[in-house]
Enzyme design. Sequence first.
Site, PDB file in Angstrom:
ATOM      1  N   ARG A  38       0.861  -1.176   0.000  1.00 24.52           N
ATOM      2  CA  ARG A  38       0.000   0.000   0.000  1.00 24.52           C
ATOM      3  C   ARG A  38       0.903   1.233   0.000  1.00 24.52           C
ATOM      4  O   ARG A  38       1.684   1.457   0.918  1.00 24.52           O
ATOM      5  CB  ARG A  38      -0.923   0.024   1.227  1.00 24.52           C
ATOM      6  CG  ARG A  38      -1.873   1.222   1.202  1.00 24.52           C
ATOM      7  CD  ARG A  38      -2.989   1.088   2.209  1.00 24.52           C
ATOM      8  NE  ARG A  38      -2.544   1.316   3.561  1.00 24.52           N
ATOM      9  CZ  ARG A  38      -3.249   0.998   4.640  1.00 24.52           C
ATOM     10  NH1 ARG A  38      -4.423   0.395   4.521  1.00 24.52           N
ATOM     11  NH2 ARG A  38      -2.780   1.242   5.845  1.00 24.52           N
ATOM     12  N   SER A 106     -12.306  -3.401   1.814  1.00 25.99           N
ATOM     13  CA  SER A 106     -12.380  -2.737   3.114  1.00 25.99           C
ATOM     14  C   SER A 106     -13.834  -2.461   3.471  1.00 25.99           C
ATOM     15  O   SER A 106     -14.600  -1.986   2.629  1.00 25.99           O
ATOM     16  CB  SER A 106     -11.619  -1.409   3.079  1.00 25.99           C
ATOM     17  OG  SER A 106     -10.242  -1.620   2.895  1.00 25.99           O
ATOM     18  N   LYS A 135      -3.643   5.883   8.026  1.00 30.26           N
ATOM     19  CA  LYS A 135      -4.367   6.461   6.900  1.00 30.26           C
ATOM     20  C   LYS A 135      -4.893   7.837   7.304  1.00 30.26           C
ATOM     21  O   LYS A 135      -5.525   7.988   8.349  1.00 30.26           O
ATOM     22  CB  LYS A 135      -5.526   5.556   6.483  1.00 30.26           C
ATOM     23  CG  LYS A 135      -5.078   4.179   6.020  1.00 30.26           C
ATOM     24  CD  LYS A 135      -6.248   3.266   5.717  1.00 30.26           C
ATOM     25  CE  LYS A 135      -6.863   3.569   4.380  1.00 30.26           C
ATOM     26  NZ  LYS A 135      -7.922   2.590   4.008  1.00 30.26           N
TER      27      LYS A 135
END
Length: 204
Positions: A38, A106, A135
């Site tokens: 990611r 998600s 995040k």
Amino acid sequence: MKDFRLYAITGEQFHPGRSMIEVMEEAILGGVDIVQLRDKTSGKEELLQKAQALRELTRKHGVTFIVNDHIDIALAVDADGIHLGQEDVPLHEARKLVGDKIIGISTHKLEEALQAERDGADYIGVGPVFPTKTKVDVVDPVTVSYVREVADRIRIPFVAIGGIKLSNVDQVIAAGATRICAVSEIVGSGDVQGTCKAFLAKLN
């Protein structure tokens, strides 16, 4: 997909001075079953290079490799699958592109989890369970109550994620989670292998 217990996501901001491959290999040696790339900041060329390196590493160790968001990168390096958020390409469209590769979704509430299951997701992420700095656009923590709901209602594999640390993972396991994902707690650790082994000991 192969069953799994411990899922690690890259987070290079948490280990300055150490290479991504070095850290992720330590995580794999510690028992991680799935590695996800990611990266929200690198350009496509750099992202491709990272994906190629992680694909080589995960093949060497027989570990599942997932790419977050970037379907084109996942296909280019023959990753095992992709992980998508609620705002990304719809699952049914992604499935046309990736075929029988793994698709993870998600989810932040039960309706999203049920929808992902109906749409054919291979697994779902459940979180963020706790507040997290991983995040920047994170939704409010879903708390362990959502983990409990998913454990009761969802039949496909799910992995609890978001702010999970060795100090709070027992609450998540008690709520019904049998698979855990951690980012900063693993890749930011001074002892990556030891941290992974400690998570697995709790899961066992």
